[in-house]
Design a protein around this motif. Structure first.
Motif, mmCIF file in Angstrom:
data_model
loop_
_atom_site.group_PDB
_atom_site.id
_atom_site.type_symbol
_atom_site.label_atom_id
_atom_site.label_comp_id
_atom_site.label_asym_id
_atom_site.label_seq_id
_atom_site.Cartn_x
_atom_site.Cartn_y
_atom_site.Cartn_z
ATOM 1 N N PRO A 85 -77.140 68.776 -81.937
ATOM 2 C CA PRO A 85 -75.781 68.224 -81.903
ATOM 3 C C PRO A 85 -74.989 68.640 -83.152
ATOM 4 O O PRO A 85 -75.583 68.979 -84.182
ATOM 5 C CB PRO A 85 -76.024 66.719 -81.896
ATOM 6 N N GLU A 86 -73.681 68.602 -83.042
ATOM 7 C CA GLU A 86 -72.834 69.028 -84.148
ATOM 8 C C GLU A 86 -73.004 68.074 -85.332
ATOM 9 O O GLU A 86 -72.739 66.879 -85.226
ATOM 10 C CB GLU A 86 -71.373 69.085 -83.713
ATOM 11 N N THR A 87 -73.440 68.637 -86.470
ATOM 12 C CA THR A 87 -73.777 67.831 -87.638
ATOM 13 C C THR A 87 -73.332 68.547 -88.905
ATOM 14 O O THR A 87 -73.541 69.747 -89.056
ATOM 15 C CB THR A 87 -75.297 67.576 -87.708
ATOM 16 N N MET A 88 -72.710 67.791 -89.808
ATOM 17 C CA MET A 88 -72.303 68.299 -91.108
ATOM 18 C C MET A 88 -73.136 67.650 -92.208
ATOM 19 O O MET A 88 -73.729 66.585 -92.021
ATOM 20 C CB MET A 88 -70.819 68.008 -91.365
ATOM 21 N N VAL A 89 -73.144 68.309 -93.382
ATOM 22 C CA VAL A 89 -73.783 67.749 -94.569
ATOM 23 C C VAL A 89 -72.849 67.943 -95.749
ATOM 24 O O VAL A 89 -72.308 69.031 -95.947
ATOM 25 C CB VAL A 89 -75.134 68.424 -94.880
ATOM 26 N N VAL A 90 -72.657 66.892 -96.531
ATOM 27 C CA VAL A 90 -71.936 67.020 -97.796
ATOM 28 C C VAL A 90 -72.813 66.454 -98.905
ATOM 29 O O VAL A 90 -73.606 65.531 -98.683
ATOM 30 C CB VAL A 90 -70.567 66.293 -97.783
ATOM 31 N N SER A 91 -72.667 67.020 -100.085
ATOM 32 C CA SER A 91 -73.382 66.550 -101.271
ATOM 33 C C SER A 91 -72.385 65.854 -102.177
ATOM 34 O O SER A 91 -71.411 66.458 -102.622
ATOM 35 C CB SER A 91 -74.032 67.744 -101.992
ATOM 36 N N ILE A 92 -72.626 64.571 -102.451
ATOM 37 C CA ILE A 92 -71.695 63.753 -103.237
ATOM 38 C C ILE A 92 -72.410 63.175 -104.456
ATOM 39 O O ILE A 92 -73.501 62.598 -104.333
ATOM 40 C CB ILE A 92 -71.127 62.594 -102.385
ATOM 41 N N ASN A 93 -71.800 63.331 -105.611
ATOM 42 C CA ASN A 93 -72.361 62.775 -106.834
ATOM 43 C C ASN A 93 -72.388 61.243 -106.747
ATOM 44 O O ASN A 93 -71.406 60.613 -106.340
ATOM 45 C CB ASN A 93 -71.520 63.211 -108.041
ATOM 46 N N LEU A 94 -73.508 60.653 -107.139
ATOM 47 C CA LEU A 94 -73.645 59.201 -107.052
ATOM 48 C C LEU A 94 -72.711 58.465 -108.008
ATOM 49 O O LEU A 94 -72.461 57.268 -107.831
ATOM 50 C CB LEU A 94 -75.098 58.801 -107.330
ATOM 51 N N SER A 95 -72.200 59.172 -109.005
ATOM 52 C CA SER A 95 -71.250 58.553 -109.930
ATOM 53 C C SER A 95 -69.801 58.731 -109.480
ATOM 54 O O SER A 95 -68.885 58.203 -110.114
ATOM 55 C CB SER A 95 -71.424 59.141 -111.337
ATOM 56 N N SER A 96 -69.593 59.443 -108.379
ATOM 57 C CA SER A 96 -68.246 59.681 -107.870
ATOM 58 C C SER A 96 -67.675 58.409 -107.254
ATOM 59 O O SER A 96 -68.389 57.626 -106.608
ATOM 60 C CB SER A 96 -68.280 60.801 -106.816
#
Length: 204
Positions: A85-96
């Protein structure tokens, strides 16, 4: 499949693995990755940040939240994981400041920026100290399915519902089930490398 067990290291730098097939597996050595005679500044200490400056990345703004709780971040780490299925991934800083909003609302939208949207990238990168919903000023926004902000005029906007989160070290990998997509055609893309923006020309 047999379970291979290492039985020692030879003088040739190979690890011997005995399974009846006499397999020889090269022992990993980061100092041997460059071909002989290659001109490069070989560093043996950790230098991942410097190495990744060479990567040319597509610039995206990841949005989350609604109303005065809206915020977002500029990233070069958004990518597709699967199309079925259509799936994205983003990487986000935990301090953001974006991280708790993604967790709270369970959604995000990846807006791939056009070359003329550098000002939007700067706002969502926090330049000038702009925070929260003020980052949305000066551009036109709409929504699709989840309520996360969709940038009008972006190359593409991929609206996602959070499906899974993996927290590791300083960042979270946020997997998103794609709920809606909006795309445009014929525009150059905004890219980033070595600390500066660039333009990737749309093919004629």
């Amino acid at each position: 499949m047999p379970a291979y067990a290492a039985s020692g290291t030879g003088s040739n730098g190979l690890v011997n693995k005995e399974d009846g097939m006499n397999l020889m597996v090269p022992k990993f050595d980061g100092r041997k990755l460059l071909p002989a005679g290659a001109a490069a500044d070989v560093r043996h200490e950790k230098g991942l940040k410097q190495a990744m400056r060479h990567l040319v990345g597509s610039v995206s703004v990841v949005t989350a939240g609604v109303g005065e709780s809206r915020t977002g971040a500029t990233v070069t780490t958004a990518h597709s994981l699967a199309v079925d299925p259509e799936t994205m991934v983003v990487s986000i800083n935990l301090s953001s400041s974006t991280w708790p909003i993604i967790r709270r609302f369970g959604h995000y939208c990846v807006n791939l920026l056009a070359a003329d949207q550098q000002a939007v990238a700067d706002l969502f990168a926090g330049r000038g100290g702009v925070k929260g919903a003020d980052r949305y000023l000066g551009a036109d926004w709409t929504t699709l399915e989840t309520g996360a902000g969709v940038l009008v005029g972006a190359l593409a906007s991929i609206d996602c519902e959070v499906e899974h989160i993996v927290e590791r070290h300083s960042h979270a990998l946020v997997f998103g089930a794609v709920k809606a997509v909006a795309t445009a055609e014929g525009m150059d893309a905004l890219v980033y490398s070595h600390g500066r923006y660039g333009r990737f020309a749309h093919p004629d």
